[in-house]
Design an enzyme around this catalytic site. Sequence first.
Site, mmCIF file in Angstrom:
data_model
loop_
_atom_site.group_PDB
_atom_site.id
_atom_site.type_symbol
_atom_site.label_atom_id
_atom_site.label_comp_id
_atom_site.label_asym_id
_atom_site.label_seq_id
_atom_site.Cartn_x
_atom_site.Cartn_y
_atom_site.Cartn_z
ATOM 1 N N ALA A 30 1.001 -1.325 -0.041
ATOM 2 C CA ALA A 30 -0.205 -0.029 -0.120
ATOM 3 C C ALA A 30 0.827 1.104 0.080
ATOM 4 C CB ALA A 30 -1.163 0.144 1.221
ATOM 5 N N SER A 69 1.057 4.349 2.492
ATOM 6 C CA SER A 69 0.762 4.523 3.808
ATOM 7 C C SER A 69 1.301 5.611 4.774
ATOM 8 C CB SER A 69 1.719 3.132 4.251
ATOM 9 O OG SER A 69 3.066 3.560 4.644
ATOM 10 N N THR A 72 -6.114 -1.018 8.589
ATOM 11 C CA THR A 72 -5.583 0.230 9.571
ATOM 12 C C THR A 72 -6.887 0.678 10.165
ATOM 13 O OG1 THR A 72 -4.820 2.851 9.590
ATOM 14 C CG2 THR A 72 -5.662 1.884 7.337
ATOM 15 N N ASP A 73 -6.696 1.385 11.407
ATOM 16 C CA ASP A 73 -7.804 1.636 12.214
ATOM 17 C C ASP A 73 -8.434 3.171 12.252
ATOM 18 O OD1 ASP A 73 -5.547 2.794 13.390
ATOM 19 O OD2 ASP A 73 -5.719 3.004 15.251
ATOM 20 N N GLU A 74 -7.624 3.729 10.872
ATOM 21 C CA GLU A 74 -7.651 4.952 10.313
ATOM 22 C C GLU A 74 -9.323 4.998 9.588
ATOM 23 O OE1 GLU A 74 -4.673 7.236 9.194
ATOM 24 O OE2 GLU A 74 -3.320 6.458 10.233
ATOM 25 N N TYR A 100 -5.985 8.875 2.396
ATOM 26 C CA TYR A 100 -5.121 7.571 2.889
ATOM 27 C C TYR A 100 -6.465 6.470 3.514
ATOM 28 C CZ TYR A 100 -2.380 4.011 5.710
ATOM 29 O OH TYR A 100 -2.611 2.656 6.067
ATOM 30 N N LYS A 116 -7.997 2.499 1.896
ATOM 31 C CA LYS A 116 -8.014 1.440 3.158
ATOM 32 C C LYS A 116 -9.218 1.389 3.462
ATOM 33 C CE LYS A 116 -5.089 0.029 4.020
ATOM 34 N NZ LYS A 116 -3.452 -1.124 3.409
HETATM 35 P P1 NAD Z 1 5.522 0.699 3.933
HETATM 36 O O1 NAD Z 1 5.415 2.145 3.139
HETATM 37 O O2 NAD Z 1 6.318 0.691 4.861
HETATM 38 O O3 NAD Z 1 5.218 -0.408 3.010
HETATM 39 C C1 NAD Z 1 4.674 -0.133 1.782
HETATM 40 C C2 NAD Z 1 5.144 -1.445 1.467
HETATM 41 O O4 NAD Z 1 4.163 -1.772 0.121
HETATM 42 C C3 NAD Z 1 6.523 -1.100 0.497
HETATM 43 O O5 NAD Z 1 7.482 -2.348 0.261
HETATM 44 C C4 NAD Z 1 6.278 -1.025 -1.101
HETATM 45 O O6 NAD Z 1 7.699 -0.461 -1.688
HETATM 46 C C5 NAD Z 1 5.056 -1.875 -1.615
HETATM 47 N N1 NAD Z 1 4.114 -1.242 -2.556
HETATM 48 C C6 NAD Z 1 3.566 0.029 -2.620
HETATM 49 N N2 NAD Z 1 2.953 0.241 -3.801
HETATM 50 C C7 NAD Z 1 3.089 -1.024 -3.968
HETATM 51 C C8 NAD Z 1 2.254 -1.748 -5.445
HETATM 52 N N3 NAD Z 1 2.030 -1.174 -6.629
HETATM 53 N N4 NAD Z 1 2.787 -3.253 -5.991
HETATM 54 C C9 NAD Z 1 3.852 -3.645 -4.540
HETATM 55 N N5 NAD Z 1 3.766 -3.200 -4.321
HETATM 56 C C10 NAD Z 1 4.190 -2.059 -3.434
HETATM 57 O O7 NAD Z 1 3.983 0.293 5.055
HETATM 58 P P2 NAD Z 1 4.012 -0.400 5.853
HETATM 59 O O8 NAD Z 1 4.034 1.080 7.214
HETATM 60 O O9 NAD Z 1 4.822 -1.239 6.253
HETATM 61 O O10 NAD Z 1 2.337 -0.495 5.864
HETATM 62 C C11 NAD Z 1 2.265 -1.955 5.857
HETATM 63 C C12 NAD Z 1 0.422 -2.590 5.424
HETATM 64 O O11 NAD Z 1 0.038 -1.734 6.421
HETATM 65 C C13 NAD Z 1 -0.677 -1.418 4.179
HETATM 66 O O12 NAD Z 1 -1.651 -1.587 3.892
HETATM 67 C C14 NAD Z 1 -0.480 -0.895 6.119
HETATM 68 O O13 NAD Z 1 -1.905 0.781 5.568
HETATM 69 C C15 NAD Z 1 -1.045 -0.830 6.735
HETATM 70 N N6 NAD Z 1 -0.905 -0.355 8.031
HETATM 71 C C16 NAD Z 1 -0.373 0.320 8.516
HETATM 72 C C17 NAD Z 1 -0.363 0.997 9.651
HETATM 73 C C18 NAD Z 1 1.555 1.362 10.383
HETATM 74 O O14 NAD Z 1 1.116 2.106 11.456
HETATM 75 N N7 NAD Z 1 2.170 1.653 9.433
HETATM 76 C C19 NAD Z 1 -0.580 0.470 10.762
HETATM 77 C C20 NAD Z 1 -1.802 0.098 10.220
HETATM 78 C C21 NAD Z 1 -2.049 -1.153 9.262
HETATM 79 O O1 TDX Z 2 6.124 15.315 11.408
HETATM 80 C C1 TDX Z 2 5.158 14.677 12.201
HETATM 81 N N1 TDX Z 2 4.941 15.102 12.597
HETATM 82 C C2 TDX Z 2 3.945 15.048 14.021
HETATM 83 O O2 TDX Z 2 3.053 16.242 14.700
HETATM 84 C C3 TDX Z 2 4.449 13.784 11.551
HETATM 85 C C4 TDX Z 2 5.353 13.009 10.908
HETATM 86 C C5 TDX Z 2 3.419 13.117 12.662
HETATM 87 N N2 TDX Z 2 3.107 13.952 13.339
HETATM 88 C C6 TDX Z 2 2.249 13.682 14.108
HETATM 89 C C7 TDX Z 2 0.766 13.244 13.497
HETATM 90 C C8 TDX Z 2 -0.212 11.813 13.661
HETATM 91 O O3 TDX Z 2 -0.609 12.958 14.699
HETATM 92 O O4 TDX Z 2 2.503 12.347 14.630
HETATM 93 C C9 TDX Z 2 0.723 11.545 14.924
HETATM 94 C C10 TDX Z 2 1.558 10.193 13.959
HETATM 95 O O5 TDX Z 2 1.731 11.099 12.816
HETATM 96 P P1 TDX Z 2 2.491 9.795 11.581
HETATM 97 O O6 TDX Z 2 3.732 9.039 12.213
HETATM 98 O O7 TDX Z 2 2.328 10.137 9.931
HETATM 99 O O8 TDX Z 2 0.874 8.077 12.011
HETATM 100 P P2 TDX Z 2 -0.469 8.410 11.463
HETATM 101 O O9 TDX Z 2 -0.639 9.452 10.259
HETATM 102 O O10 TDX Z 2 -1.315 8.694 12.709
HETATM 103 O O11 TDX Z 2 -0.639 6.844 10.301
HETATM 104 C C11 TDX Z 2 0.293 5.900 10.735
HETATM 105 O O12 TDX Z 2 -0.960 4.628 11.647
HETATM 106 C C12 TDX Z 2 -1.990 4.260 10.927
HETATM 107 C C13 TDX Z 2 1.084 5.725 9.368
HETATM 108 O O13 TDX Z 2 1.610 5.537 8.127
HETATM 109 C C14 TDX Z 2 -0.818 4.165 9.228
HETATM 110 O O14 TDX Z 2 0.122 3.843 7.855
HETATM 111 C C15 TDX Z 2 -1.196 3.401 9.484
HETATM 112 O O15 TDX Z 2 -2.578 3.218 9.318
#
Ligand code: NAD
Ligand code: TDX
Length: 349
Positions: free
Chosen positions: A84, A86, A131-133, A156, A160
Amino acid sequence: MKNILITGGAGFIGSHVVRLFVNSYPDYHIYNLDVLTYAGNLENLKDIEDKPNYTFIKADICDHEKMESIFSDYNIDGVIHLAAESHVDRSIKDPFSFAKTNVLGTLNLLQAAKTYWGGDFENKLFYHVSTDEVYGTLGESGFFTENTAYDPHSPYSASKASSDHFVRSFYDTYNLPVVISNCSNNYGSHQFPEKLIPLFINNICNNKPLPVYGKGENVRDWLFVNDHARAIDVIFHKGKIGETYNIGGFNEWKNIDLIKVIIKTVDKLLGRPEGASEELITFVTDRAGHDYRYAIDSSKLKNELGWEPSLQFEEGIEKTVKWYLENKAWVDNVTSGNYLKYYQDMYGE
Ligand code: NAD
Ligand code: TDX
């Protein structure tokens, strides 16, 4: 089930899931499918890339024909879909790539699974990681449960939410065996330093400003990434078809309080006086449409499948900060863009 396709396995959470499955299930073959966007980094998987039950496939989930052929070429019987776009801030600047990858890419995979499995769904599973979002935002109290109505606010979360709906529609319409999980904010090693925790750790190390959106009062529920990977393992193997499971840490932090914990931990490990780096805190314009509070009720997952987070937050954050301090080469490669060469060096393309 033997041949498991994990999409997005070169990313942050995906790499932890791939490692867990490759190491825990030698009888499975794990196909890691990733197009390697800026967020995909094969260095994340250096330690398992030579294992006999692991194969990397560079491909785009938006490529319909390719997805169809991958299912038959590798006889795929299980999917764990993480690929995704993300990052919320990027979705505000460029919503189209989020709709493309997160919605159309997911639809492509669903269609490819349906076509290849052809209605014979025994021992098949399409697991969608979300995601919870999608639930929107909470006020001061309450939790998101699996029955909370969807109310996404950012491009985003809208993408999702849409992908979740498509996954459910394939279950309702074609009986495709699906399961969905919606998880809270993850933290841990190998996270691209655009997200709050790795960005701030890196900035503190380099004495750069820490851009706090608004007043820093927004609340997030943080979960250690390895606990998320364990939850995915449990749901993949024991989850009920057609069900949704919320995953969270019961671990809420106001951004500004979390940031002070990060500062304290980094300063301690770098031998700086306690709180020295607080002067780097810089309040900046708030994120557009910034959701106020996320909090997940994950009791269904605990009561029905027995999963609970294993790490206390203080321990998790210390481990995480240590990882970024001890893996400066990884951080430098990622921030300089050098990591993009890893694939070329490995595969000669
Ligand atoms: P990330 O951005 O670190 O990784 C995403 C990966 O997907 C990358 O390796 C990227 O190359 C690959 N990708 C993107 N577009 C693609 C495409 N078109 N084809 C094939 N591969 C592709 O993301 P993450 O934080 O590891 O999140 C992974 C999943 O979990 C996502 O679906 C996100 O919505 C979900 N999620 C993330 C969080 C969080 O806190 N990071 C929380 C809840 C759910
Ligand atoms: O520079 C910053 N300053 C700041 O205040 C950034 C990058 C974030 N923030 C705040 C925004 C949010 O309230 O911090 C909190 C966390 O931000 P992020 O790390 O960007 O996460 P969030 O937007 O909450 O989303 C993340 O959690 C749910 C992931 O990116 C998503 O992929 C996932 O689904």
